[in-house]
Design a protein around this motif. Structure first.
Motif, short mmCIF file in Angstrom:
data_model
loop_
_atom_site.label_atom_id
_atom_site.label_comp_id
_atom_site.label_asym_id
_atom_site.label_seq_id
_atom_site.Cartn_x
_atom_site.Cartn_y
_atom_site.Cartn_z
N THR A 38 28.84 40.00 38.63
CA THR A 38 29.40 39.97 39.97
C THR A 38 30.65 40.83 40.07
O THR A 38 30.90 41.48 41.07
CB THR A 38 29.75 38.52 40.36
N SER A 93 32.04 43.28 46.87
CA SER A 93 31.08 42.51 47.64
C SER A 93 30.31 43.45 48.58
O SER A 93 30.83 44.46 49.03
CB SER A 93 31.80 41.44 48.45
N ASP A 120 28.32 43.55 52.11
CA ASP A 120 28.11 42.82 53.34
C ASP A 120 26.92 43.32 54.14
O ASP A 120 26.41 42.62 55.01
CB ASP A 120 29.35 42.90 54.24
N HIS A 144 30.55 35.22 51.14
CA HIS A 144 30.37 35.27 49.72
C HIS A 144 30.72 33.93 49.10
O HIS A 144 31.66 33.27 49.51
CB HIS A 144 31.25 36.37 49.10
#
Length: 111
Positions: A15, A20, A22, A106
């Motif tokens: 991760t 992140s 989106d 998230h």
């Protein structure tokens, strides 16, 4: 792009190795097969199963569009004919996806 795509779906990807995600934009304009494979890979990957996917197509082909939605694409858009129109479209999509729509967000849980 293919290398980046592979790094995102790699089962051993941690991760913390990428920021992140989106929203995915897929623009294999003349290759519906590769687009469908990419969407299928994203939907099989638990980490990205809920991440919205926008696919660009070069032409308006109802059969391809139907297949994309069936595989889990959230939006299919005809690719604009000029860079300026693409820029305007990206600005509109940015406003829609990041200001209007409620994205799943998230968490540490994959679902």
């Amino acid at each position: 792009m293919n290398d980046y795509h592979q790094s995102l779906i790699d089962s051993e990807l941690l991760t913390s190795t990428t920021g992140s995600v989106d929203l995915f934009l897929i623009a294999y304009l003349d290759n519906i097969k590769l687009t469908l494979e990419t969407v299928a890979d994203l939907r099989k990957t638990r980490r990205y199963a809920l991440t919205p996917v926008v696919a660009f197509q070069e032409s308006e082909d109802r059969e391809s569009t139907r297949a994309l939605y069936h595989r889990g694409v959230n939006t299919v858009i005809k690719y604009p004919p000029s860079f300026d129109m693409l820029r305007q479209l990206v600005e509109i999509m940015d406003s829609y996806w990041f200001d209007t729509v409620s994205l799943p967000g998230h968490s540490n849980e994959p679902w």
